[in-house]
Design a protein around this motif. Structure first.
Motif, short mmCIF file in Angstrom:
data_model
loop_
_atom_site.label_atom_id
_atom_site.label_comp_id
_atom_site.label_asym_id
_atom_site.label_seq_id
_atom_site.Cartn_x
_atom_site.Cartn_y
_atom_site.Cartn_z
N VAL A 118 41.24 45.70 48.61
CA VAL A 118 41.17 44.58 49.57
C VAL A 118 40.82 43.28 48.84
N LEU A 119 39.80 43.35 47.97
CA LEU A 119 39.34 42.15 47.25
C LEU A 119 40.45 41.60 46.36
N ALA A 120 41.08 42.50 45.58
CA ALA A 120 42.05 42.03 44.59
C ALA A 120 43.30 41.48 45.25
N THR A 121 43.81 42.19 46.27
CA THR A 121 45.04 41.70 46.90
C THR A 121 44.75 40.49 47.77
N GLY A 122 43.55 40.39 48.31
CA GLY A 122 43.22 39.24 49.15
C GLY A 122 42.93 37.99 48.34
N ALA A 123 42.58 38.17 47.06
CA ALA A 123 42.13 37.02 46.27
C ALA A 123 43.28 36.08 45.92
N ALA A 124 44.46 36.64 45.63
CA ALA A 124 45.58 35.79 45.22
C ALA A 124 46.86 36.58 45.45
N PRO A 125 48.00 35.89 45.54
CA PRO A 125 49.27 36.60 45.77
C PRO A 125 49.56 37.64 44.69
N ASP A 126 49.22 37.32 43.43
CA ASP A 126 49.50 38.29 42.37
C ASP A 126 48.22 39.03 41.97
N GLY A 127 47.27 39.08 42.88
CA GLY A 127 45.99 39.71 42.55
C GLY A 127 46.06 41.22 42.44
N HIS A 128 47.19 41.83 42.91
CA HIS A 128 47.25 43.29 42.90
C HIS A 128 47.16 43.86 41.48
N VAL A 129 47.52 43.06 40.45
CA VAL A 129 47.44 43.60 39.08
C VAL A 129 45.98 43.89 38.71
N LEU A 130 45.04 43.25 39.44
CA LEU A 130 43.63 43.49 39.13
C LEU A 130 43.03 44.62 39.95
N ALA A 131 43.82 45.19 40.90
CA ALA A 131 43.24 46.17 41.82
C ALA A 131 42.75 47.41 41.08
N VAL A 132 43.60 47.97 40.20
CA VAL A 132 43.20 49.20 39.50
C VAL A 132 42.02 48.95 38.55
N PRO A 133 42.07 47.88 37.69
CA PRO A 133 40.89 47.62 36.85
C PRO A 133 39.61 47.41 37.65
#
Lengths: 206, 447
Positions: A118-133
């Protein structure tokens, strides 16, 4: 023509490998959170290190970065070979972890993974790359907080290091990424080294 | 900036690094002590030349804040090198100067990841050189460092939205300048991790437990002098450096109107630290006084940074400088009866007594609290009153303890010299308007 086909196939493989390796690493982090006996614990951390190297290798191919190749080699050497071998060496001297409940830590882990997504995808449009880390980082902190035995805690530090290297590989064009990777890997190597020093000193004293 | 090895900023890092390498091979204690002292004095001289070399490049940044903290850190280093001069030979001296080099580099760095790596180097050397049975310290420190590194990487991701890949998205000044154009969600996420990580490295409450109970501050003096060597005397400087990084991170996140407000979390951490210090100080053993004084002052500084505004930030910087300079004297003095009076004098300054500089800063901070957030005045005032009362009581206890005798007149003058110097500095800073003007100037530069 053949070359174009070959690189196209490799591109597709790399694109597929990154999320797959990430998902597998999260599952293995749960294994570190819950496993009680030392041998599966060490195996889980070694496999996680190998998967990390695979994911970084895929990123190196996609970004055409030689420095990331070096990062993948460093990550493999430290997280999949050196630290697990060191832990394997001292494991006979360490007791199995105490028996404890599994439901609460597992539930907390699932909640943290959801929070990370939720945090990573909500933070920015391309934030999903940070979801797993991010999920791995939070799970590593959870392992440190929940587990009471030294071996599992060192496994938790390994997860933290893996999360950092994964985050750095996902950042395109980062200058000096090999040095940053060294800084991240120093955390787990230092923890494992300190545990080994203490255990071996204790073993000799007995 | 000129070539790194001729610029004062480069020298300030290179000299202690070279000293660390050199002292590793020196076995004679007396020689090592003087060599260590000379290296620390050279570092301070290089830092003192920084105001004439202002500027920023991709890796180093010399602005008002950096030069102030660099001078304070180097002065703390010189003081610690003097106090610990008997144990500068071999690995002890090498660890001390490696930590000093890493701390100065962290202050002068213009790169989030370089700052993080330098703080990591300092903390890992401190932990690995310390007691091998410490595990809480290592685990908490490692978790904090991981958060710092991760937060820096998230900031890099945020910076990519407006800056070209490479060094720019990880430099403190470029990020602060570009902040209005960056995605606020990523800025907030990055700041949250930087805050958690650097607060852990600084030992703010509720993460104060690891320096307090694990290595190295349990019976700080014992750890400082018998296990870790003089490097442990640099722990307050580590707190100062971590707080500086927090201030820089705050500057970035405050640059964007939609990003999270950095104030409330800093206020909470600061108030919690002051409360914890006040509570623990009442019954603290002498060996813990230095660590708790650092906690108190770092908490006040965090509170001041959370309040914001030029005068509050200037007060916070003054309290932070005091927290770097005086606790080593307390830690060193409480360990030896001959130096009880020195420790008591330093403790009296840390107790926010007039006419020393921290008193004025604390009054400014209280006045600013009353003006900006009146509902926090009462909790802060009560916690502060409790802490001051406890510190005064501890000072009195230390003064009434049977003090030992220094071996000779010259020895006792030598032993008291650094304390006298620092106290004179605190007195001068409290009385002169120049110090207040300087700190005000630094704070004006921040948003």
């Amino acid at each position: 023509m053949t070359l174009a086909l070959f690189t196209g196939v490799l591109d597709a493989v790399a694109h597929g490998a990154i999320p797959l390796a990430g998902a597998a690493m999260i599952v293995l982090a749960f294994a570190l959170l819950l496993a009680r006996r030392t041998v599966p614990l060490i195996a889980a951390s070694a496999v996680q290190g190998a998967l990390l190297a695979l994911a970084v290798l895929a990123q190196a191919w996609l970004q055409a970065s030689v420095e990331l190749l070096l990062v993948a080699a460093l990550a493999f050497a430290a997280q999949a070979v050196a630290v697990p071998m060191l832990l394997r060496h001292i494991a006979p001297l360490l007791p199995d972890g105490p028996p404890r409940g599994m439901v609460a830590p597992a539930a907390a882990g699932v909640a943290l993974v959801a929070l990370a997504v939720v945090l990573a995808t909500g933070a920015a449009p391309d934030g999903h790359v940070l979801a797993v880390p991010l999920a791995l980082l939070l799970l590593g902190c959870l392992v440190l907080a929940v587990r009471r035995d030294d071996l599992a805690r060192t496994g938790g530090v390994l997860v933290l290091g893996n999360a950092l290297v994964l985050a750095l590989a996902a950042a395109p064009g980062m200058a000096g990424s090999a040095l940053v990777a060294l800084a991240a890997l120093a955390l787990s190597t230092a923890s494992a080294g300190m545990l080994a020093r203490r255990t071996l000193a204790g073993g000799m004293a007995q | 900036m000129s070539a790194w090895f001729t610029s004062p900023a480069g020298l300030a890092v290179a000299v202690p690094l070279a000293a660390a390498l050199g002292l590793w091979f020196v076995r004679r204690a007396a020689l090592a002590g003087w060599l260590g002292l000379a290296a620390a004095a050279t570092t301070l001289a290089a830092c003192a030349a920084l105001p004439w070399h202002e500027g920023a490049d991709a890796l180093l940044r010399v602005d008002g804040l950096a030069m102030h903290m660099a001078i304070v850190t180097a002065l703390g280093g010189l003081l610690a090198a003097w106090l610990g001069r008997a144990r500068m030979a071999g690995a002890d001296g090498a660890a001390f100067h490696a930590v000093l080099a890493a701390l100065v580099l962290a202050v002068l760095s213009n790169n989030l990841l370089l700052t993080a790596a330098a703080v990591e180097a300092a903390l890992l050397v401190l932990l690995l050189h310390g007691n091998p049975t410490a595990r809480r310290g290592l685990l908490a420190g490692v978790a904090g460092l991981a958060m710092v590194l991760f937060g820096s990487m998230v900031m890099y991701h945020a910076g990519l939205a407006a800056l070209a890949p490479g060094l720019a998205p990880m430099s403190w000044d470029a990020l602060a300048d570009a902040a209005p154009a960056l995605p606020p969600g990523l800025l907030s996420l990055g700041f949250a991790f930087l805050l958690a990580g650097y607060a852990t490295c600084a030992g703010l409450a509720p993460m104060h437990g690891w320096p307090m109970q694990g290595w190295p501050m349990q019976g700080w003096h014992r750890a400082a002098m018998h296990q870790a060597g003089p490097a442990a005397l640099l722990l307050p400087a580590l707190t100062g450096v971590s707080m500086l990084a927090l201030l820089r991170g705050r500057e970035i996140v405050m640059g964007h109107g939609d990003a999270v407000d950095a104030g409330p979390p800093l206020l909470i951490l600061g108030l919690l630290s002051v409360l914890t210090a006040a509570f623990l100080l009442r019954r603290a053993r002498a060996g813990r006084l230095a660590a708790l004084a650092v906690l108190l002052h770092a908490g006040l500084a965090a509170f001041a940074f959370g309040l914001g505004g030029a005068s509050a930030i200037a007060a916070g910087l003054a309290l932070l400088s005091v927290a770097v300079l005086l606790p080593p004297l307390v830690a060193h003095g409480t360990a030896r009866p001959a130096a009880y009076r020195t420790a008591a004098a330093a403790l009296a300054v840390l107790a926010l007594l007039p006419p020393f500089a921290p008193f004025g800063s604390a009054v400014t901070l209280l006045a600013e609290t009353l003006r900006q957030t009146p509902w926090l005045f009462l909790p802060l005032g009560l916690a502060l009153a409790g802490a001051v009362a406890a510190l005064v009581a501890q000072t009195a206890r230390l003064l009434s303890a049977p003090a030992g005798r220094a071996p000779g007149r010259l020895q006792s003058i030598l032993a008291a010299a650094p304390a006298a110097l620092v106290l004179a500095l605190a007195l001068a800073a409290g009385m002169s308007p120049a110090a207040a003007a300087w700190l005000g100037l630094l704070a004006e530069g921040l948003r």
